[in-house]
Scaffold this motif. Structure first.
Motif, short mmCIF file in Angstrom:
data_model
loop_
_atom_site.label_atom_id
_atom_site.label_comp_id
_atom_site.label_asym_id
_atom_site.label_seq_id
_atom_site.Cartn_x
_atom_site.Cartn_y
_atom_site.Cartn_z
N ARG A 174 -11.10 -6.48 44.81
CA ARG A 174 -10.85 -7.61 45.44
C ARG A 174 -12.02 -8.61 44.39
O ARG A 174 -11.42 -10.01 44.29
CB ARG A 174 -10.97 -7.90 46.53
CG ARG A 174 -9.68 -7.29 47.52
CD ARG A 174 -9.43 -7.93 48.62
NE ARG A 174 -10.66 -7.19 49.82
CZ ARG A 174 -10.56 -6.36 50.42
NH1 ARG A 174 -9.92 -5.60 49.92
NH2 ARG A 174 -12.16 -5.68 50.63
N ASP A 182 -16.59 -9.12 51.79
CA ASP A 182 -16.15 -8.29 51.38
C ASP A 182 -17.07 -6.68 50.98
O ASP A 182 -17.54 -6.25 51.08
CB ASP A 182 -15.60 -8.34 49.51
CG ASP A 182 -14.17 -8.87 49.48
OD1 ASP A 182 -13.66 -8.47 50.61
OD2 ASP A 182 -14.28 -9.78 49.10
N GLY A 241 -12.25 -3.08 47.94
CA GLY A 241 -13.77 -3.88 47.69
C GLY A 241 -13.91 -5.01 46.70
O GLY A 241 -13.58 -5.72 46.29
#
Length: 229
Positions: free
Chosen positions: A112, A190, A109
């Motif tokens: 990203r 996220d 996460g």
């Protein structure tokens, strides 16, 4: 040395080695969680690869410990507290492996978010504090296991409630962010996933502590709120 004493000595060595392997696995999971938390704060996404590689080692240890538990039960036929220890370990390693999986989710996460050019720390929602609390739970749960300390295990179980409250507060803040500025939705989602993974790590530390109480006291306190007061 009489045969009975030799067998007993070998059994004690088997159990000691088993406990050592659990703590070794726990140390790897601690490192995974700590590295994932650091990556969130610093943006050092290069560590994500290392976290994923460590996860493979954790998985291998889980399999090895499970095999050892089965071997000990079949060969030694332990009873009473020794049997509780082996059964408790078989459940503890499952929670450790799952906590490692959650650390991997956090790391992915974080990657990203930073690769999209965002800074999660700008959201100011207390992720670091939540993560430190969950990591402390893991460390104390492992310490309780190492020392077979039922009182410390109970304190870890109680701490889970604070982590849950803090997690819910973070979710409320992120929902507010998304409502006020739709451009934050992707990153907020996220961060919600990261928060959920951290909260789950606290749950796994709680589960480990419940098994420590079972090993030490022979009590199954899962789902028994009165037992932890």
């Amino acid at each position: 040395m009489p045969d009975s004493l030799h067998v007993s000595s070998q059994f004690d060595e088997d159990l000691a080695r088993l406990r050592t392997h659990v703590l070794q696995m726990g140390g790897l999971v601690e490192t995974q969680i700590s590295s994932a938390i650091d990556a969130y704060s610093t943006g050092e996404v290069a560590s994500v690869k290392s976290i994923i590689e460590t996860d493979r080692k954790v998985n291998d240890l889980e399999k090895a410990i499970d095999d050892d538990c089965a071997h000990i039960i079949a060969k030694r036929q332990p009873t009473a507290s020794d049997l509780r220890l082996v059964l408790g370990i078989s459940k503890i390693v499952t929670d450790l492996e799952r906590a490692g999986d959650e650390a991997k989710k956090i790391a992915k996460g974080v990657r990203r978010i930073y690769e999209a050019g965002h800074m999660p720390t700008q959201y100011g929602v207390g992720i670091r504090h939540l993560a430190e609390a969950a990591l402390t739970m893991v460390r104390q749960a492992l310490d309780a296991f190492a020392r077979l300390d039922g009182k410390l295990a109970l304190s870890v179980i109680r701490a889970d409630e604070d982590v849950d409250v803090e997690f819910k507060s973070i979710i409320r803040q992120l929902i507010t962010h998304m409502m006020e500025d739709p451009r934050t939705i992707t990153t907020s989602i996220d961060i919600i996933s990261i928060s959920r993974a951290i909260e789950r790590i606290g749950d796994h530390a709680k589960n480990i502590s419940e098994q420590v109480v079972f090993v030490v006291e022979g009590r199954d306190i899962r789902h028994d709120k009165e037992a932890i007061k």
